[in-house]
Design a protein around this motif. Structure first.
Motif, PDB file in Angstrom:
ATOM      1  N   THR A 123      44.553  42.690  34.997  1.00  0.00           N
ATOM      2  CA  THR A 123      44.097  44.007  35.425  1.00  0.00           C
ATOM      3  C   THR A 123      43.326  43.945  36.745  1.00  0.00           C
ATOM      4  OG1 THR A 123      43.930  44.631  33.100  1.00  0.00           O
ATOM      5  CG2 THR A 123      42.841  46.067  34.680  1.00  0.00           C
ATOM      6  N   ASN A 124      42.578  42.852  36.929  1.00  0.00           N
ATOM      7  CA  ASN A 124      41.749  42.744  38.132  1.00  0.00           C
ATOM      8  C   ASN A 124      42.411  41.930  39.239  1.00  0.00           C
ATOM      9  OD1 ASN A 124      41.648  40.329  36.820  1.00  0.00           O
ATOM     10  ND2 ASN A 124      39.451  39.979  37.095  1.00  0.00           N
ATOM     11  N   THR A 160      50.264  48.899  42.480  1.00  0.00           N
ATOM     12  CA  THR A 160      49.109  49.656  41.988  1.00  0.00           C
ATOM     13  C   THR A 160      49.506  50.866  41.151  1.00  0.00           C
ATOM     14  OG1 THR A 160      49.071  50.949  44.038  1.00  0.00           O
ATOM     15  CG2 THR A 160      47.708  48.980  43.970  1.00  0.00           C
ATOM     16  N   SER A 172      50.070  45.641  28.839  1.00  0.00           N
ATOM     17  CA  SER A 172      48.695  45.683  29.323  1.00  0.00           C
ATOM     18  C   SER A 172      48.664  45.301  30.797  1.00  0.00           C
ATOM     19  CB  SER A 172      47.836  44.710  28.517  1.00  0.00           C
ATOM     20  OG  SER A 172      48.327  43.388  28.653  1.00  0.00           O
ATOM     21  N   GLY A 173      47.588  45.650  31.480  1.00  0.00           N
ATOM     22  CA  GLY A 173      47.503  45.333  32.901  1.00  0.00           C
ATOM     23  C   GLY A 173      48.419  46.235  33.712  1.00  0.00           C
ATOM     24  N   ARG A 174      48.607  45.885  34.954  1.00  0.00           N
ATOM     25  CA  ARG A 174      49.434  46.701  35.845  1.00  0.00           C
ATOM     26  C   ARG A 174      50.831  46.123  35.965  1.00  0.00           C
ATOM     27  NH1 ARG A 174      45.437  46.818  40.903  1.00  0.00           N
ATOM     28  NH2 ARG A 174      45.224  44.680  40.206  1.00  0.00           N
ATOM     29  N   GLN A 215      53.908  41.989  33.655  1.00  0.00           N
ATOM     30  CA  GLN A 215      52.474  42.131  33.474  1.00  0.00           C
ATOM     31  C   GLN A 215      51.709  41.233  34.443  1.00  0.00           C
ATOM     32  OE1 GLN A 215      52.981  41.200  29.181  1.00  0.00           O
ATOM     33  NE2 GLN A 215      51.321  42.650  28.921  1.00  0.00           N
ATOM     34  N   GLU A 264      50.293  53.527  38.323  1.00  0.00           N
ATOM     35  CA  GLU A 264      49.831  53.810  36.969  1.00  0.00           C
ATOM     36  C   GLU A 264      50.885  54.675  36.302  1.00  0.00           C
ATOM     37  OE1 GLU A 264      45.759  55.306  34.776  1.00  0.00           O
ATOM     38  OE2 GLU A 264      46.304  56.191  36.691  1.00  0.00           O
TER      39      GLU A 264
END
Length: 394
Positions: free
Chosen positions: A261-262, A315, A192-194, A258, A317
């Motif tokens: 996310t923000n 950043t 999860s997250g970036r 991990q 994805e």
């Protein structure tokens, strides 16, 4: 026609001289193929990747075999870096790497070291089969006879092209003329997250062993939990993160794993300090909370590219090409490694996918003589003819 026009012909063009591209060039040369290995940067700019890769046993064995072959010509003091020198004690020397590889089945090596080992091996072992071109830029592309203007070298012809220039590489763009789709699709990851990486240092980092990691099934201690929450981590369990030393007794660390996310880029350093603090005993945490970035000589092209790479990874994805393999009139176009999908940068990933991609690489041979041109024209060529007819009718 090619010989008459004095156009050099290659069985394959490999775009990108990173670990995957070099692995592909060497593997193709082992099979007797003539390869043109193209790299967009010059030789000094080329050595910019400082991530740490964990090599699996098969890749470790391959590196060891290459070092065996290079020791007789380069000597044990040869240093795999952009600075040409001889120093047996240097952590990037052939002798030091041999010692590290011999005592570990899973070897952690900096990516630039892996690149330079493969590059020296390619130059030494296959000088007649691997033609290396730096600052290479593809110009006009002729899809009918598969030739391109490779600036500044001139026109070349090829049967197949292997794209190993990363997920943001430009080598595939010329294939739009063949009707190939460059669409990227987002794929799910188990994290999860970036995924984020940073290269930082601190004198106390030598307390952390290579391969230190946080386990996502363990709860965060009560004294650290508020720090995690402050940075936006919502779970009471550790993120899955890994920490690598560049080499023994290094103050430089590569952090991967991990993150919230923000999390903002300017909070990246604080987050990584917290990750480092969580991997050591509570009594040592106080001195581990003030790391600094490694000085990457940002005024130089090499330093600037390192900084840009770190931000790009932060950043990223997870995506992959919708069409990594495309049929061509005289061979095929194949994207491998990071060119096929964005990297994960997690422990035990290493060059696993690239190694598998390269081992599975099969280059078809199609005679270029008109008398033996295949009757089954590839579907992409049919698409080109169809589109041309549509334009004529309209």
């Amino acid at each position: 026609m090619l010989s008459k026009e004095k156009i050099p012909h290659y069985d394959a063009v490999v775009a990108g001289a990173g670990p995957t591209g070099l692995m592909a060039a060497v593997e193709l040369a082992r099979k007797g193929h003539k390869v043109c290995l193209c790299e967009g940067r010059n030789e000094e700019e080329w050595d910019i990747r400082s991530s740490v890769m964990v090599l699996r046993p098969e890749a470790t064995y391959a590196i060891n075999q290459m070092l065996d072959a290079l020791e007789s010509t380069h000597g044990p003091g040869y240093v795999f870096s952009h600075r040409k020198k001889s120093d047996m004690a240097h952590p990037k020397s052939l002798a030091s790497i041999r010692e590290q590889v011999s005592r570990n089945h899973y070897t952690s090596l900096q990516t630039d070291v892996i690149q330079r080992i493969y590059m020296e091996y390619a130059k030494t072992k296959y000088p007649d089969l691997i033609d290396i071109k730096y600052q290479a830029r593809a110009g006009s592309f002729d899809p009918w006879v598969q030739t391109m203007d490779l600036q500044p070298s001139g026109r070349i012809a090829f049967d197949s092209i292997i794209h190993a220039d990363g997920v943001h590489g430009t080598s595939r763009q010329s294939l739009e003329e063949l009707g190939a789709s460059l669409e990227k699709i987002t794929v799910n990851t188990p994290f999860s997250g970036r995924c984020q990486c940073a290269y930082i240092h601190h004198p106390s980092w030598t307390e952390i062993k290579t391969g230190a990691h946080l386990n996502s099934i363990e709860k965060i201690p009560a004294d650290l939990l508020p720090e995690f929450k402050k940075l936006g981590w919502s779970s009471n369990y550790y993120p899955q993160c890994y920490i690598f030393l560049s080499h023994d007794n290094s103050e430089k660390l590569w952090i991967s794993g991990q993150c919230p996310t923000n999390l903002k880029p300017e909070q990246q350093l604080e987050w990584n300090a917290l990750i480092c603090a969580a991997t050591v005993t509570p009594t040592e945490r106080a001195c581990l909370m003030a790391p600094t970035y490694v000085d990457t000589d940002s005024h130089t092209a090499r330093g600037a590219k390192k900084k840009n790479l770190s931000h790009a990874i932060f950043t990223v994805e997870k995506q992959k090409l919708a069409q990594p393999s495309v049929a061509l009139p005289f061979g095929k176009s194949e994207a491998i490694g990071d060119a096929k999908e964005t990297p994960n940068f997690f422990f035990a990933e290493g060059l696993k996918n690239a190694d598998k991609d390269v081992k599975d690489l099969a280059i078809p041979f199609t005679p270029r003589e008109a008398s033996s041109f295949p009757l089954n024209i590839p579907s992409l060529v049919k698409q080109i003819i169809s589109r041309m007819l549509d334009k004529l009718h309209s």
